[in-house]
Scaffold this motif. Sequence first.
Motif: not given
Length: 337
Positions: A13, A15, A27, A30, A49-50, A53-54, A56, A231
């Motif tokens: 991934l 982003t 991101v 990942v 980036g936590k 990521t979610c 996304s 991360m």
Amino acid sequence: MSENEKLLEVKNLRTSFFTHVGEVKAVRDVSFHLDKGEILGIVGESGSGKSVTCMSVMRLLQDPGRIIGGEILYEGEDLVKKSEKEMRRIRGEKISMVFQDPMTAMNPVFTVGNQMIEVIRQHRNVNKKEAHDIAVKMLGLVGIPSPEERMKNYPHEFSGGMRQRAMIAMALSCGPDLLIADEPTTALDVTIQAQVLDLMKDLQQKTGTAIILITHDLGVIAETCRRVLVMYGGMLLESGTVEEIFHHPGNPYTLGLLRSVPNPEKSRDRLEPIPGSPPDLIRPPEGCPFCYRCKYAMNKCVKEIPPLFDLSETHQSRCWLLHPDAPATDAFEKEGK
């Protein structure tokens, strides 16, 4: 359903946010998976980036953010290729999210009951009376007293802990298979934090819902999760079971996180903050994102991003110290124990 059946699989991934000052690479490449019924923790400093990521995974990114590469496979289907109409059906019905601040996530001019009923009717084929009954049941399930009466309250009439419980009830009211909780204990006192975490573990056991728990608090991870992703700088630096991450960290950044929180077993040890600042993700380092803060960094760390090395079947770490040709790492290994 086998215990280790994959519910979610994120592959490579990427982003970014395209701002007037340049591309923020939030991101970067990942990959991870989540099994059905599992509680997975994602830990790291602010800006690692936590949450992106979610967001996304939920396809909730707002302009100027967008997914520029990779796959997000939910039950084998790639969410990146779904239309917004298809994603509206998946959100709530299949995947729900509890946001960081329950006060801003709820509309202050509608009662908690009205908001729950609206969400339920949007995703389930029920009438208003049935949706009301489901909402009352869910508020009771998350431990809110007198749920029938509380349905008539506005968000500001709930305490912080009760608002968070109401958000969890709302997120679970459509029976999703996956719940994403973004810093669910932020701004709550320690007693309420413990209650919210106990509630999430209890609900996971009762409903079988898989949970992704985003946090910067390693104590929350230790208490709640089975596996952990670490991360930093938009990248995955380490992943493994809670036992592996806490007792055998394989990355200097993970070790730094562990040494910067109190350890009751080593009460005389001084806390060691990680020196330096996170990288600028408009111009990220060529090599390891942690290289300029790492006391073990080598020339190769600055020039080239390390791959993920396997430490066991369940434990991977992105660090050149783990390469067979790396110099002796006695100091790091000793610190990691």
